[in-house]
Design an enzyme around this catalytic site. Sequence first.
Site, PDB file in Angstrom:
ATOM      1  N   GLN A 136     -34.315 -32.378  20.389  1.00 42.29           N
ATOM      2  CA  GLN A 136     -34.384 -30.782  20.258  1.00 42.29           C
ATOM      3  C   GLN A 136     -34.819 -30.283  21.665  1.00 42.29           C
ATOM      4  O   GLN A 136     -36.169 -30.345  21.770  1.00 42.29           O
ATOM      5  CB  GLN A 136     -35.519 -30.478  19.003  1.00 42.29           C
ATOM      6  CG  GLN A 136     -35.383 -29.117  18.857  1.00 42.29           C
ATOM      7  CD  GLN A 136     -36.381 -29.023  17.994  1.00 42.29           C
ATOM      8  OE1 GLN A 136     -37.235 -29.615  17.597  1.00 42.29           O
ATOM      9  NE2 GLN A 136     -36.146 -27.570  17.275  1.00 42.29           N
ATOM     10  N   SER A 140     -38.532 -25.997  22.955  1.00 44.63           N
ATOM     11  CA  SER A 140     -39.751 -25.493  23.691  1.00 44.63           C
ATOM     12  C   SER A 140     -39.717 -25.857  25.250  1.00 44.63           C
ATOM     13  O   SER A 140     -39.249 -26.604  25.785  1.00 44.63           O
ATOM     14  CB  SER A 140     -41.098 -26.337  23.164  1.00 44.63           C
ATOM     15  OG  SER A 140     -40.936 -26.192  21.693  1.00 44.63           O
ATOM     16  N   SER A 172     -39.426 -34.518  21.515  1.00 42.63           N
ATOM     17  CA  SER A 172     -39.857 -35.683  20.587  1.00 42.63           C
ATOM     18  C   SER A 172     -38.368 -36.624  21.066  1.00 42.63           C
ATOM     19  O   SER A 172     -37.451 -36.271  20.800  1.00 42.63           O
ATOM     20  CB  SER A 172     -40.017 -35.545  19.328  1.00 42.63           C
ATOM     21  OG  SER A 172     -41.161 -34.619  19.257  1.00 42.63           O
ATOM     22  N   GLU A 196     -36.097 -27.365  10.358  1.00 43.32           N
ATOM     23  CA  GLU A 196     -37.246 -28.182  10.782  1.00 43.32           C
ATOM     24  C   GLU A 196     -38.355 -28.273   9.780  1.00 43.32           C
ATOM     25  O   GLU A 196     -39.108 -29.221   9.512  1.00 43.32           O
ATOM     26  CB  GLU A 196     -37.341 -27.808  12.261  1.00 43.32           C
ATOM     27  CG  GLU A 196     -38.600 -28.543  12.774  1.00 43.32           C
ATOM     28  CD  GLU A 196     -38.715 -28.333  14.077  1.00 43.32           C
ATOM     29  OE1 GLU A 196     -38.388 -27.328  14.672  1.00 43.32           O
ATOM     30  OE2 GLU A 196     -39.449 -29.566  14.912  1.00 43.32           O
ATOM     31  N   GLU A 244     -50.155 -20.738  12.763  1.00 43.96           N
ATOM     32  CA  GLU A 244     -50.418 -19.539  12.899  1.00 43.96           C
ATOM     33  C   GLU A 244     -49.190 -18.664  12.770  1.00 43.96           C
ATOM     34  O   GLU A 244     -48.887 -17.748  12.309  1.00 43.96           O
ATOM     35  CB  GLU A 244     -51.182 -19.144  14.304  1.00 43.96           C
ATOM     36  CG  GLU A 244     -52.577 -19.449  14.378  1.00 43.96           C
ATOM     37  CD  GLU A 244     -52.819 -21.264  14.374  1.00 43.96           C
ATOM     38  OE1 GLU A 244     -51.783 -21.841  14.840  1.00 43.96           O
ATOM     39  OE2 GLU A 244     -53.729 -21.792  13.859  1.00 43.96           O
TER      40      GLU A 244
END
Lengths: 395, 374
Positions: free
Chosen positions: A114, A117, A149, A232, A365
């Site tokens: 993926q 990010s 990952s 996910e 968060e």
Amino acid sequence: MSTIDADGLRRRTAALLAAHDPATTDRLDFLRARFDAGLAWVHFPAGLGGLDAPRSLQPVVEAELAAAGAPDNDPRRIGIGLGMAAPTILRYGTDEQKQRFLRPLWTGEEVWCQLFSEPGAGSDLAALATRAVRDGDTWTVDGQKVWTSGAHLARWAILIARTDPGLPKHQGITYFVCDMSDPGVEVRPLRQITGEAEFNEVFLTGVRIPDAHRLGGVGEGWRVASTTLMNERVAIGGARVPREGGMIGVVAETWRARPELRTHDLHQRLLTLWVEAEVARLTGERLRQQLAVGQPGPEGSGLKLSFARLNQEISGLEVELLGADGLAYDDWTMRRPEGVDFTGRDAGYRYLRAKGNSIEGGTSEVLLNIVAERVLGLPPEPRTDKDVAWKDLPR
Amino acid sequence: MTEPDLLYSEAETDLRSAVRSLLADRAQPAAVLARGETADPYDAGLWRVLAADMGTAGLLVPEKLGGQGAGPRETAVVLEELGRSVAPVPYLTSAVLAASALLACDTARDEVAGPLRALAEGRRVAALAIPLPAAPGAPPPVTVRADAAGTLSGEVSAVAGAAGAELLLVRADGGLYTVDAASEGVRVTGITALDRTRPLARVTLAGAPARRVAGEERATAAVDAALLAGAGLLASEQLGIAEWCLAETVRYAGERYQFGRPIGSFQAVKHRLAELWLQVASARAAARSAADALAADGAGGVEAALAVAVAQSYCGQVAVRAAEECVQLHGGIGMTWEHPAHLYLKRAKADQIALGAPGRHRETVAALADLPAP
Ligand SMILES: Cc1cc2nc3c(=O)[nH]c(=O)nc-3n(C[C@H](O)[C@H](O)[C@H](O)COP(=O)(O)OP(=O)(O)OC[C@H]3O[C@@H](n4cnc5c(N)ncnc54)[C@H](O)[C@@H]3O)c2cc1C
């Protein structure tokens, strides 16, 4: 929706086993035959590994196959493909894309990663800066991704990139399938606090992606990515587990096996966590029953929140319980593992790896914000970054 | 009851500055991380300056025995700084645990005074060979035998600071013994530790030559005194860990932008850090109280025992919490080997257990504060 029921699935599974005896059939051949029989993921459409059956019937197939000693597709190795890429391709892919990608994804012949990010875009993923520029039927991609990952194992990646910097950040994003064997893809390991390098930095330099590997419309990437992200969160926190499955089962075993370690304090804390783990499991089950059909919504965030918190507290308790063994660690050798197992290795590893559970797939968060805003409907914080062209955002 | 002195004296503040600037110079996170990858867990050069040149190894030891004649309060300040830098030096294990054990023996005798002087002057590194975790009030199991010839045989697991120690203080049946780590019959085998900045080892003795420094009864008391001082002063190390984690996280939260603003501007983050500040401030009071009580009361008093139990029940959790928050609020970077947060997390988690987990110390509170279990 087909009308196949549990008995029908049992019959189909028996037929598969009769035609492809697991004892004598090559593993991959068996997995391919299973896919073609529609028994890979029964809720997928016929022809794509499924039978349009209710998702809740999958365990029927799994149980029959496990009893017959059939090989599985090693889901820990291909979690990103199964949990994230597949549902996104199913929802947004063209027929050609579904035909091309889903079968080898499910059998594990092709591993996925993926590429979302970036150094500057984590929680604020929509701020991503990787650029994709179109030239006829091909896109050229330049940028840097991080925390990827399994990039070192992957054949394909789901990738989001900026295709129109002149639009506000959520609007100028497009979603692609990226070929990890493209010469412009460079993967460098990033070592983690566990000692291993599960994740990587990925540098994309002039990577070529055919337009046929675009998933969803140009500029639609954020919506497509939201499907991936919601899946996910369910993939990380929503796995169906039996009672005492997962982290609580590990510490419960230790507790039973090592009476000399027991104290009153630890006992009370263990029982509290056991109850919380059991309730989290039931909450997941209830949500699954609610969502037996259809895509996960923001509620999946709740599952992942509980999963992360419990994994962390339980593994922390286990290190304490183990005392001398908790002060030790199995191995700090830098490795690039084949997959991830949150409950694998020793207590120290589990404790450290669990720290990632509240970061990967959206931090706790951010998930709390999602619950507050999308589930509870509370007003969002004032935002200054939503309606400004991405290129004009302060950085 | 008179209230403890919870502030830092001028001398203590000066000592802190000196230690801090040394560590800023020689124990940067990158160096600490690199040290963990080497065969030498401890930084011998740093230790020499800290222990011998600056004289911190002898803070607990009276001047007439070669030390600085300071005490637990000053020692605690050094430990705070060592916690802030997770420095790989055998301070807690040699200058606190081993020194306290020897101090509780008969220091008028040469076989006690000699090693104590070497240790206090930073000429030798010692380790108290007891298996961790170990807590005051619960004598560790004795797994070493002394034979008629006075040599020792047996094994002690999970000894902190044994690797790199030149002198081992061994609790065997019959008393407390000193063993030269280099002598025949001594094997020190490293254990892969969760916290690589404080190495653990298994000590195996097979007919190792030894000198008895205390008889049975005194040995039990000496080990307990060492554990009490160790647990009480470890609270200051835990405070230092928590302080670093808080400061570093606050700094990062002010610098890291997401959604067009610093993450520290989100109330969810702000409140978390404000809560953590409150806990760190509280941990400071608890840790200072333990150090002051150990200074005032010696190892024998009830006040010291209670202050240590309170500090260990509290500070261990705060250090772990602070390190966990540090990882979490750094996001992905906090999960990387390259970022120092994990060094603090591992130290904090190991410290939480090493000299008695909080639950163990709460049992002591129950006994001393007359709050019996049901
Ligand atoms: C083990 C692991 C595996 C990963 N695998 C992948 C992968 O395969 N592919 C991929 O694309 N990504 C992957 N990630 C990345 C992950 O998705 C990001 O790390 C995550 O989204 C957080 O982004 P960040 O690291 O930039 O932290 P930041 O976004 O900088 O967050 C820092 C801190 O600020 C907090 N914060 C941010 N915004 C807010 C807010 N609005 N309100 C309150 N708090 C806030 C965060 O919660 C966090 O605590 C992985 C991460 C980990 C740890």
